[in-house]
Every structure is written in C-alpha cells, then in structure tokens.
Motif scaffolding. Structure first.
Motif, PDB file in Angstrom:
ATOM      1  N   UNK A   1      -1.962 -12.768 -21.263  1.00  0.00           N
ATOM      2  CA  UNK A   1      -3.400 -12.387 -20.379  1.00  0.00           C
ATOM      3  C   UNK A   1      -3.889 -11.619 -21.317  1.00  0.00           C
ATOM      4  N   UNK A   2      -5.532 -12.043 -21.535  1.00  0.00           N
ATOM      5  CA  UNK A   2      -6.368 -10.929 -22.155  1.00  0.00           C
ATOM      6  C   UNK A   2      -7.471 -11.300 -21.134  1.00  0.00           C
ATOM      7  N   UNK A   3      -7.225 -11.411 -19.849  1.00  0.00           N
ATOM      8  CA  UNK A   3      -9.345 -10.745 -19.136  1.00  0.00           C
ATOM      9  C   UNK A   3      -9.030  -9.387 -19.867  1.00  0.00           C
ATOM     10  N   UNK A   4     -10.920  -8.408 -20.027  1.00  0.00           N
ATOM     11  CA  UNK A   4     -11.316  -7.370 -19.913  1.00  0.00           C
ATOM     12  C   UNK A   4     -10.850  -7.338 -18.751  1.00  0.00           C
ATOM     13  N   UNK A   5     -10.733  -5.649 -19.125  1.00  0.00           N
ATOM     14  CA  UNK A   5      -9.268  -4.857 -18.370  1.00  0.00           C
ATOM     15  C   UNK A   5      -8.583  -4.885 -17.211  1.00  0.00           C
ATOM     16  N   UNK A   6      -8.066  -6.087 -17.790  1.00  0.00           N
ATOM     17  CA  UNK A   6      -6.298  -6.481 -16.730  1.00  0.00           C
ATOM     18  C   UNK A   6      -5.677  -5.908 -17.821  1.00  0.00           C
ATOM     19  N   UNK A   7      -4.687  -4.365 -16.738  1.00  0.00           N
ATOM     20  CA  UNK A   7      -4.040  -3.679 -17.642  1.00  0.00           C
ATOM     21  C   UNK A   7      -2.550  -3.665 -16.667  1.00  0.00           C
ATOM     22  N   UNK A   8      -1.369  -3.326 -17.769  1.00  0.00           N
ATOM     23  CA  UNK A   8      -0.627  -3.086 -17.051  1.00  0.00           C
ATOM     24  C   UNK A   8       0.495  -1.631 -17.139  1.00  0.00           C
ATOM     25  N   UNK A   9      -0.521  -0.996 -16.011  1.00  0.00           N
ATOM     26  CA  UNK A   9      -0.063   0.478 -15.935  1.00  0.00           C
ATOM     27  C   UNK A   9       1.488   0.958 -15.599  1.00  0.00           C
ATOM     28  N   UNK A  10       1.722   1.935 -16.091  1.00  0.00           N
ATOM     29  CA  UNK A  10       2.763   2.753 -16.324  1.00  0.00           C
ATOM     30  C   UNK A  10       2.349   4.580 -16.398  1.00  0.00           C
ATOM     31  N   UNK A  11       2.450   5.182 -14.706  1.00  0.00           N
ATOM     32  CA  UNK A  11       2.413   6.055 -15.182  1.00  0.00           C
ATOM     33  C   UNK A  11       3.231   6.936 -14.384  1.00  0.00           C
ATOM     34  N   UNK A  12       2.857   8.528 -14.736  1.00  0.00           N
ATOM     35  CA  UNK A  12       3.593   9.899 -14.576  1.00  0.00           C
ATOM     36  C   UNK A  12       4.754   9.596 -13.436  1.00  0.00           C
ATOM     37  N   UNK A  13       4.272   9.072 -12.518  1.00  0.00           N
ATOM     38  CA  UNK A  13       4.611   9.069 -11.155  1.00  0.00           C
ATOM     39  C   UNK A  13       5.147   8.042 -10.743  1.00  0.00           C
ATOM     40  N   UNK A  14       5.254   7.115 -11.016  1.00  0.00           N
ATOM     41  CA  UNK A  14       5.291   5.379 -10.246  1.00  0.00           C
ATOM     42  C   UNK A  14       6.784   5.113 -12.210  1.00  0.00           C
ATOM     43  N   UNK A  15       7.764   4.464 -11.122  1.00  0.00           N
ATOM     44  CA  UNK A  15       8.491   3.700 -11.584  1.00  0.00           C
ATOM     45  C   UNK A  15       9.082   2.709 -12.521  1.00  0.00           C
ATOM     46  N   UNK A  16       7.361   2.123 -12.103  1.00  0.00           N
ATOM     47  CA  UNK A  16       7.512   0.484 -12.469  1.00  0.00           C
ATOM     48  C   UNK A  16       6.191   0.301 -13.222  1.00  0.00           C
TER      49      UNK A  16
ATOM     50  N   UNK B   1       0.664  -1.308  -0.414  1.00  0.00           N
ATOM     51  CA  UNK B   1       0.032  -0.155  -0.002  1.00  0.00           C
ATOM     52  C   UNK B   1       0.554   0.970  -0.491  1.00  0.00           C
ATOM     53  N   UNK B   2       1.960   1.306   1.121  1.00  0.00           N
ATOM     54  CA  UNK B   2       3.219   2.768   0.792  1.00  0.00           C
ATOM     55  C   UNK B   2       3.684   2.085  -0.347  1.00  0.00           C
ATOM     56  N   UNK B   3       3.593   1.434  -1.058  1.00  0.00           N
ATOM     57  CA  UNK B   3       4.749   1.547  -2.231  1.00  0.00           C
ATOM     58  C   UNK B   3       3.934   2.204  -3.441  1.00  0.00           C
ATOM     59  N   UNK B   4       2.364   1.679  -2.892  1.00  0.00           N
ATOM     60  CA  UNK B   4       1.524   1.955  -4.610  1.00  0.00           C
ATOM     61  C   UNK B   4       0.834   3.737  -3.879  1.00  0.00           C
ATOM     62  N   UNK B   5       1.288   4.056  -2.981  1.00  0.00           N
ATOM     63  CA  UNK B   5       0.600   5.480  -2.244  1.00  0.00           C
ATOM     64  C   UNK B   5       1.766   5.875  -3.009  1.00  0.00           C
ATOM     65  N   UNK B   6       3.420   5.637  -3.449  1.00  0.00           N
ATOM     66  CA  UNK B   6       4.177   7.065  -4.065  1.00  0.00           C
ATOM     67  C   UNK B   6       3.599   7.622  -5.515  1.00  0.00           C
ATOM     68  N   UNK B   7       3.715   9.004  -5.094  1.00  0.00           N
ATOM     69  CA  UNK B   7       3.156   9.631  -6.520  1.00  0.00           C
ATOM     70  C   UNK B   7       4.235  11.125  -6.565  1.00  0.00           C
ATOM     71  N   UNK B   8       4.724  11.425  -7.270  1.00  0.00           N
ATOM     72  CA  UNK B   8       5.523  12.783  -7.564  1.00  0.00           C
ATOM     73  C   UNK B   8       4.347  13.844  -7.581  1.00  0.00           C
ATOM     74  N   UNK B   9       2.910  14.118  -8.384  1.00  0.00           N
ATOM     75  CA  UNK B   9       1.928  14.479  -8.367  1.00  0.00           C
ATOM     76  C   UNK B   9       1.211  14.549  -7.336  1.00  0.00           C
ATOM     77  N   UNK B  10       1.111  15.329  -5.720  1.00  0.00           N
ATOM     78  CA  UNK B  10       0.591  15.979  -4.665  1.00  0.00           C
ATOM     79  C   UNK B  10      -1.150  16.149  -5.604  1.00  0.00           C
TER      80      UNK B  10
END
Length: 606
Positions: free
Chosen positions: A576-591, A127-136
């Motif tokens: 993997x081809x499950x509906x709604x299953x995404x690999x997400x790389x966002x601006x503030x996350x580095x993985x 949870x702490x890892x997922x809360x990382x964000x460069x943009x408050x």
C-alpha cells in the motif's frame, strides 16, 4: 446483543495455534464487505463473565473458495476465511468499558464449539477499542481507521485519537517513502502538543526543519504553516539571508566570542580548507575571552588585547562587520598600553609606509591599520630590538600565525574565512540562550535549515541538542524538572542517528537522547525513509511508530525484528502506498492500527 446474526460471518472450521479458519458464504462476505487487515471478533453467547461479554480479537488475512462437498448443495462454492488471533477482550455492554489482553486466550480451545462464530466488529466495540490508552491526557485526532487502499463496501469512519502523553517524553519514529505524508503527521503531532499545552505551557518543542516545511507557509496547508498558525507561541530561526515574518537570524557575532570562534570555524569550514596547513595552525590558536582583558594582570591583559586585535583585524579583512561591543572596547582602551612604544611605531611606520606614525589609534578602523603596519614590520624585521620587551618578544608564535594570514606572506590570506560569513552578524544575540528560554516557557522553536548542506545541519543540530540536553539534565540533578518536557523533531534522521553509529560512542548526544532522554523529560520524533538507515539501538528504544509505504523487504524485516507486531502487516506495508496511509503502533496500544491520517488544518488551533 453485541454480536448478532447480522454481523455474523460464519463458524470456526479449524484452528492451528494463532491461525483460525472460518467457513463462510458469498452472501455473508458480500454483505460484510470486509477487506484484508480488518479486525474481526470470535465470540460465543456463553463467553460472559460477571456481565461482561468476552471475545477474541482477530485480524482478517485472506479468503479462498472451494467446491461444496454437500450433495444437497447446488454446486455453489463455499469460502474459507483465514484470520490471526491478536488477543482477547471483554466489554461491559452497559458502560462500554473494554479491556484488552495480548496473546492466546485461556478459552481459545473452546472456539470450535457450535455456539462460537466469527463476527464483523461492531462500530461501538471498535470505538471502545480505539479509546484504550495507558496514559490519560488530552487527545488529538490523527485520522480515521482505514483497512486498505480499497476500503470495501462499507467504509469505516471510526476516528483515531492519540493522547499527548503518548508523545511527550517518548521516542516516535516516522518511516516511509517521500511524498507519502510523513511531514503531515509530524505537523499533527506538533499541533496536538501546542493545543494541549496552551494553558500549562509545560512542553517546549524544538524543530530541526531541514526542508523548510514547518517554518514557511505552504499552499497545501492553506498558505499557513505551524509558525504562522501559532505566531505568539512559535519562534523561528533562519539560516537564509532574509528572515520571514518575525523570524530571527541563526547567527554568531564572532568578534564577541573569540574563545569559541575558532572551534566554530573548524566545524563550519569545508574539509578542503581545513587541510591547508596555515588554516590548521590558525585553528589551533587559543584566543582569550573578552573577560580576560579585565580579569588578567596588566601585562597579561596587554598580551591578550594584542592577540584579540590581531584576530579582529583578520575578521575585518575577511569582510566580517564589527559590532558595537568590540568597537567600544577598542576605542575605550586604545593601543596605548599594549607594548607599541613610540620607538617601535616610528620604526614600523617609516619602514612599511615611509612616513611618521599617526596619533595612537582610538577607533576600530585605526586599530586595524596599525595592526597591518606592525604585522608587516614584525615579519620583515623580526630581529629589530624594538620588537622585544626585555628578553621577551612582543609577538609570540600564535601572533605570528595570524600576522602571516593578515599579510598573506604564504599565499593564504584571511579570505578562507568568508565561508563562515553567512553565519555572522554584528547584531547577533546569544541564540542558544534565547532558544533555551523560549523552550522553557513552552514555546516551539523552529530551526529553518532549508538552505543548509548536511555538514551545517549536523553542526547546528548537535550544538543546539547539547544545550537542550544539558539544561534538562541540570534540572534533573537539581530536582527542578517539575513536570516540564522538551519535544525535539528531527528530519532526515539518517544524518543524525546513522545506522553505523550504534554502540560506537555511547556518550554521543543522540545516543544519550535515545537512552537517557526520557529520564530528563526529553522526547524525540525522528523521520526518514528507511528504518535500516538509522541506529538499531534507537529503534529498540522507540515507543511510537508511524509507518507509511516501504518498498524494501529488508526495511520491513528490520521493523518486525524490533516490534514483532509488524510481522502481521509486512505485506500491507510493502503493497500500500496511499498518501497519508499509516500503520500506527503507539505507546499505549498493543496492536498495529491502519490509519488514514487527516490533513493538517491550521484553523484547528486552540
């Protein structure tokens, strides 16, 4: 203790660069229930700096079994876990604050120490890892962590949130095969922005709805849509013949915009029609604006009005209904001062209709009849002296082009314009002006292009995009942006940002979106099935990626070439081809994070 005997998987056996091998047992693996792709931690009780526990973050890749070598072993196999290092972290057990550092940690060589072991990542750290964000900023939930199609013995229910600031003003890509949830994620982004800006209204959104998914209610969304869920903050424009709800037509009144009408026709007419010589000649005419009737000299105003009367007659013959503005203009001016002398009218009516001329036209209908008679006379009796004013001919070459269409002298009449009839309304407003005003006040404007072909989609997307860009650019130049943003959503992005467009025209509006949009407060969200079908330069500028199932290795390799972090999950994307299953790389996350996106719920409005 963050890392205990209960979440321990085994000791580090080998290390080769970022690849790590962990020895484990069947009992440990069975109890952990881990699956490939899951995050693991390599930690030692000795790795504590200033009270913060440090550990190495890894991603589990695969495991293999091998016969036991110990003579005291009963023959049960041991297991090797293969993992790849993602970076290093430190977490304060008291505050829960976590920091992440990409790359190979300085103490990585110490992983072979006896005190070092591999552990399942505790939920608190996850949870702490997922809360990382460069943009408050205000966040919205995307879904929950999901490591694979088969989620293992212990399903992870850790929610994944995203800051609105990660989306607004950034470039976001949605890739994946059809029917696997791209549009659902787009709805989550739209809803997140709408909810986060409900008070400030500092972000306007523009949605090019190619398939009608956001403007029209859908049973899978509880018979709601973005438009119906936020009726007071969403304005819909329709190309269809009947708007739904409070929507408006996406229409022009071609009578009121003669100076722009022909350039619009040249965009909307089909290529086969545009190849007709008479049509090409017509589209080259320079028509005056209505303002020219009032600003020009008397003789110039008369010539301009004659030309406009010819154009209006052509529209009328093609079935375009006139509006109040043009009818008032005609009835107010009449044709008394346009060079139609009594002698000319007498000669024309006698030659064409075999009767004396009626009173000078004072209405729109009378004007069109007069134009028909005068046009036929002008073409048939071109040398009649009544068609000259001194040494100047009353009708010029451009006028004659329209007269030939009105009289159908070469077999081509005004009916070719009927292709554009669906884009005309006598009550049309200036939709570009209205859209820009709505966006500027924080509303979401949805353009329903569900009934349009690719050529029409390209046209409306371009002209509206240009208008938005110019407005934001002007604000930037005059220093009046004041923290206001525009977020634009493009479906079928291969039509807007084609792969072969990269570098060919750097002044193209979409190229400017990709390269300069952030400077002017413009963010884009674009979706399509294949990364290789869109501009490579846009891919390199993109900050956020949502990747569903892709079936082509070429597509996955293209992703990895612009974002190396996708290299580690290439096999997952292909399998993997499950509906709604995404690999997400966002601006503030580095993985890259595997996420099961939640379903859009219109009731979650705020």
């Amino acid at each position: 203790m963050l890392f205990t005997k209960e979440n321990r998987l085994g000791e580090i056996q080998r290390q080769f660069g970022p690849e790590v091998t962990v020895s484990s047992t069947y009992e440990q693996l069975y109890e952990a229930g881990i699956v490939p792709g899951q995050f693991l931690a390599i930690a030692s009780p000795e790795w504590i700096t200033e009270g913060a526990q440090e550990f190495i973050l890894t991603r589990f890749r695969h495991f293999s079994s091998y016969p036991a070598c110990d003579s005291n072993d009963s023959g049960h196999p041991s297991y090797e876990l293969s993992a790849r290092i993602m970076g290093s972290c430190s977490i304060n057990p008291g505050t829960g604050k976590l920091s992440y550092h990409a790359g190979f940690p300085a103490y990585g060589a110490l992983m072979l120490a006896a005190s070092c072991a591999c552990h399942v990542l505790p939920e608190s750290i996850m949870r702490a890892l997922l809360a990382l964000s460069g943009d408050a900023g205000e966040t919205f939930e995307l879904g929950k962590v999901r490591w694979g199609e088969h989620i293992g013995k212990h399903a992870n229910t850790v929610p994944v949130a995203m800051s609105v600031n990660e989306v607004v003003g950034k470039r976001t890509a949605m890739f994946g095969k059809t029917r696997l949830g791209k549009s659902n994620v787009v709805k989550l982004l739209m809803q997140g922005v709408l909810n986060a800006t409900r008070e400030s209204g500092h972000v306007g959104q523009l949605v090019f709805d190619v398939n009608g998914e956001y403007a029209n209610d859908n049973p899978q969304d509880g018979n709601f849509s973005i438009a119906s869920a936020y009726p007071e903050r969403v304005q819909v424009y329709f190309l269809s013949t009947q708007p739904r709800g409070d929507g408006e037509f996406l229409r022009y009144n071609f009578y009121d915009i003669p100076e722009r009408a022909l350039s619009i026709f040249s965009e909307l007419l089909t290529p086969s029609v545009l190849e007709i010589p008479e049509v090409r000649n017509f589209l080259m005419i320079r028509l005056p604006a209505l303002s020219a009737l009032r600003n020009a000299r008397a003789d110039g105003s008369a010539a301009a009005f004659r030309k406009l009367c010819l154009f209006w007659t052509l529209l009328h013959d093609a079935g375009f209904e006139p509006g109040d503005t043009v009818c008032t203009e005609v009835s107010g001016r009449g044709l008394i001062n346009v060079g139609f002398t009594p002698a000319l009218r007498m000669a024309a009516w006698q030659a064409i209709r075999s009767k004396a001329p009626p009173p000078m036209p004072a209405s729109f209908t009378e004007m069109t009849e007069e134009i028909h008679v005068l046009s036929a006379f002008s073409l048939k009796y071109a040398n009649d002296p009544n068609l000259r004013v001194g040494r100047t001919e009353l009708f010029d070459e451009e006028d004659r082009v329209m007269q030939e269409l009105i009289c159908q002298t070469k077999g081509v009449g005004p009916y070719f314009l009927r292709e554009c009839l669906q884009f005309h309304s006598s009550r049309a407003s200036n939709f570009l002006h209205d859209m820009l005003r709505a966006i500027d006040t924080g509303k979401t404007v949805i353009i329903d292009l569900g009934a349009a072909n690719e050529r029409i989609v390209r046209y409306f997307s371009r002209i509206i995009s240009i208008a938005v860009f110019q407005q934001q650019e002007q604000k930037f130049i005059t220093n009046t942006l004041a923290g206001r943003y525009v977020q634009i959503y493009f479906e079928e992005a291969h039509m807007i940002f084609p792969a072969d467009a990269g570098g060919k025209n750097t002044t193209d509006i979409y190229a400017r979106f990709a390269k300069e949009g952030a400077k002017f407060g413009i963010g884009i969200v674009y979706s399509t099935q294949s990364p290789t079908s869109v501009s490579y330069s846009l891919l390199t500028q993109t900050e956020n990626f949502f990747i569903g199932h892709l079936s082509s290795e070429t597509d996955v390799d293209a992703l990895a070439s612009v974002q190396s972090l996708f290299e580690a999950v290439k096999d997952d994307i292909l399998q993997f081809r499950l509906p709604g299953f995404m690999r997400v790389l966002s601006y503030s996350r580095r993985f890259v994070l595997p996420v099961q996106a939640k379903r859009f719920d219109p009731r979650e409005r705020r």
